[in-house]
Design a protein around this motif. Structure first.
Motif, PDB file in Angstrom:
ATOM      1  N   GLU A   1       0.840  -1.200   0.000  1.00  0.00           N
ATOM      2  CA  GLU A   1       0.000   0.000   0.000  1.00  0.00           C
ATOM      3  C   GLU A   1       0.876   1.251   0.000  1.00  0.00           C
ATOM      4  O   GLU A   1       0.579   2.243  -0.656  1.00  0.00           O
ATOM      5  N   GLU A   2       1.983   1.179   0.747  1.00  0.00           N
ATOM      6  CA  GLU A   2       2.888   2.327   0.814  1.00  0.00           C
ATOM      7  C   GLU A   2       3.610   2.514  -0.519  1.00  0.00           C
ATOM      8  O   GLU A   2       3.758   3.638  -1.006  1.00  0.00           O
TER       9      GLU A   2
ATOM     10  N   ARG B   1       1.244   4.132  -2.943  1.00  0.00           N
ATOM     11  CA  ARG B   1       1.050   5.555  -2.680  1.00  0.00           C
ATOM     12  C   ARG B   1       2.271   6.365  -3.113  1.00  0.00           C
ATOM     13  O   ARG B   1       2.148   7.393  -3.782  1.00  0.00           O
TER      14      ARG B   1
ATOM     15  N   ARG C   1       2.570   6.606  -6.826  1.00  0.00           N
ATOM     16  CA  ARG C   1       1.590   7.571  -7.334  1.00  0.00           C
ATOM     17  C   ARG C   1       2.121   9.003  -7.217  1.00  0.00           C
ATOM     18  O   ARG C   1       2.019   9.808  -8.128  1.00  0.00           O
ATOM     19  N   GLU C   2       2.715   9.275  -6.041  1.00  0.00           N
ATOM     20  CA  GLU C   2       3.286  10.613  -5.829  1.00  0.00           C
ATOM     21  C   GLU C   2       4.370  10.914  -6.859  1.00  0.00           C
ATOM     22  O   GLU C   2       4.550  12.044  -7.280  1.00  0.00           O
TER      23      GLU C   2
END
Lengths: 352, 352
Positions: B305-306, B309, B312-313
């Motif tokens: 999940e990290e 994220r 995505r950033e």
């Protein structure tokens, strides 16, 4: 019948669409298509989508298209739902708003896909018998029901329902959805889109297939308050996330935006319709008053089925429904002026 | 929730498709699209449809397209069904072949649209729990059931089922339809199209969205013996007579015909996949063996999940499913070589 079919598959009675013959070139007055091609701006929009981006999924929400439609009709973007032709939109409406065991009502003489949808989802229905002049018996729709479907103008008759009648039906059915199918409204009919703000139970369905010359591209839409649109989205997103492809999306946007072209085509079709009606009347035909891009005609002295057959032999396709009450009528789409000259010429040859 | 919604509309749990973000340009590795645009012949075919004929309905039977597909796979034309994306084809399959009260079986980790379809049509289902290595537990599919749906290769794992296992399932379910969803089969999987002649209960579903770079155009198809195809046609013709528009039709024909381009693109994607796998393994990732255009990866030291994220950033979109058993995995579509260089570079930045 196959043992592999579900009980639904066994029980449906599929729709039979108008002939798309491949044997020779016909004057095609049988499926209510426009005799004029789409706007040149639409064709350019299509060409400009032919690039590498086609490998990417389309926008599942069709945001830009919904925005353009919402501006055109003065509604909110969340009051618009788009789909792969108004047939798909209608199919989803039946699933989204009607329940088994709560009979819906639609006219006995109407778009023959309505009973097909009802059978597909196992929804009971009652047929409201049109008056002798094919007008809608409004009172029949004021009885308790599970929902209403009404085409305005009606097909295959071309006849309109007055807005006052629709208002009565909406008021009498406040807990049920009333679908007004406006596939043909642009040819002189009275749209009820303006009633959407006052009636949360009103859903209007329109299409780009007729007045915007895009039958080949399959784009239809529904207009209604947010909760109806949300209901449709729930069904659509349980069926196919991306129903409108990139090309259709771009073409539909260009079609709605090119209002001049749209008005020009619609104006020509209305003029040709009125001219055709007066010529047919001179030939002894009775013509149901039409606000659509087709006319519904009968001749007391010639059997419609025979006229249909002879016209076909002479290269002109019209639509004949072998169905009680209308089996002596023909539905004739309004083609170009030249198409209609040939149609009248062939009719004259047959009945002379 | 609205009083106007049908009981179905109230109960469905719509599918949520992968993000199509509009905020900025991403390296898009989240929806298994092809990094290569469609064949230039497809683009030409699209441009050549942009003419006045778009005012006419498409061929409702898609005869030419079905003929081209039937030649390609060595089947009869009546063994082919086409639709508006394989999502639509699958939706129609659920309706055509499965019954309420006869639970169907599909894997617990699989295409997340299957339970959505089942809920839409009120069809019960049982989930077959994948083995620890994500392989299919064939025995689970040999129990009494109302039908089977199996993706091969599976998504989101990319793992194949051996043909022998599929044969066992087909033999054990001779009165029920077994749908093999081959959306990703062209990237190295074992297609079972060759079994169609021997198994009347086998239906294979494929799509042009992945290996033929046409996600933006929505064309999918099903292959099976005539009675299954007839069942699908009964449903389709009760829902929407014209599901594939003129442009999609022409583009799909050109896509199937241009086998060289197809093979070249698929070959590049396979090579890029293998290279990406070896680089990820060097970085400590575990990679499920994939025969698809995506890989399913996990890293024992970094939470998926990290990673999702942070990627995505950094402008790289992958797919993360917050779902039991796979919530420490990422599904990464195989992009171009350059896309994957950037992906690896960003991964290195994150885990360094």
């Amino acid at each position: 019948m196959s043992k592999y079919w579900s009980s639904i598959t066994k029980s449906v009675e599929p729709y039979v669409c108008g002939e798309q013959p491949k044997d020779k070139k016909y004057i095609k007055l049988n499926t209510n298509e426009s005799p004029y091609g789409p706007s040149p701006k639409v064709l350019n929009a299509i060409k400009s989508t032919a690039d590498e981006n086609l490998s990417l999924y389309p926008d599942p929400g069709c945001d830009k298209l919904r925005e353009v439609i919402s501006c055109y009709y003065g509604l909110g973007k969340d009051q618009i739902f788009v789909g792969n032709g108004s047939d798909e939109v209608l199919a989803m409406c039946f699933m989204a708003f009607f329940n088994k065991g709560e009979p819906i009502i639609f006219p006995d003489i109407s778009y023959s896909f309505y009973p097909v949808y009802a059978n597909l989802y196992n929804i009971d229905y009652k047929l409201a018998k049109l008056n002798e002049d094919f007008s809608i018996p409004v009172e029949e729709f004021l009885t308790k029901n599970g929902g209403v479907v009404l085409p305005n103008p009606n097909a295959p008759t071309g006849k309109c329902i007055e807005t006052e009648g629709i208002k009565k039906i909406l008021k009498s059915n406040q807990d049920k959805v009333v679908i007004i199918d406006e596939a043909y409204v642009d040819f002189g009919g009275n749209s009820v889109v303006g009633l959407i703000k006052s009636y949360p139970n009103l859903l209007v369905v329109q299409t780009l297939s007729k007045s915007r010359s895009l039958a080949g591209l399959r784009v239809g839409f529904a207009l209604g308050q947010e909760q109806l649109i949300e209901g449709l989205n729930r069904i659509k997103n349980s069926f196919n996330s991306y129903t409108v492809n990139r090309v259709s999306n771009a073409a539909a946007i260009a079609a709605i935006e090119d209002e001049d072209y749209f008005k020009k085509c619609v104006g020509k079709i209305i003029d040709t319709r009125e001219l055709t009606v007066s010529r047919l009347k001179k030939l002894g035909f009775k013509v149901v008053p039409s606000k659509a891009n087709f006319i519904f005609i009968t001749n007391p002295e010639y059997a419609a089925e025979e006229l249909f057959r002879k016209l076909r032999e002479k290269g002109v396709l019209v639509r004949y429904f072998n169905k009680e009450r209308i089996n002596n009528y023909l539905r004739v789409s309004i083609g170009s002026e030249k198409d209609m000259d040939i149609f009248i010429e062939k009719i004259e040859e047959i009945i002379k």
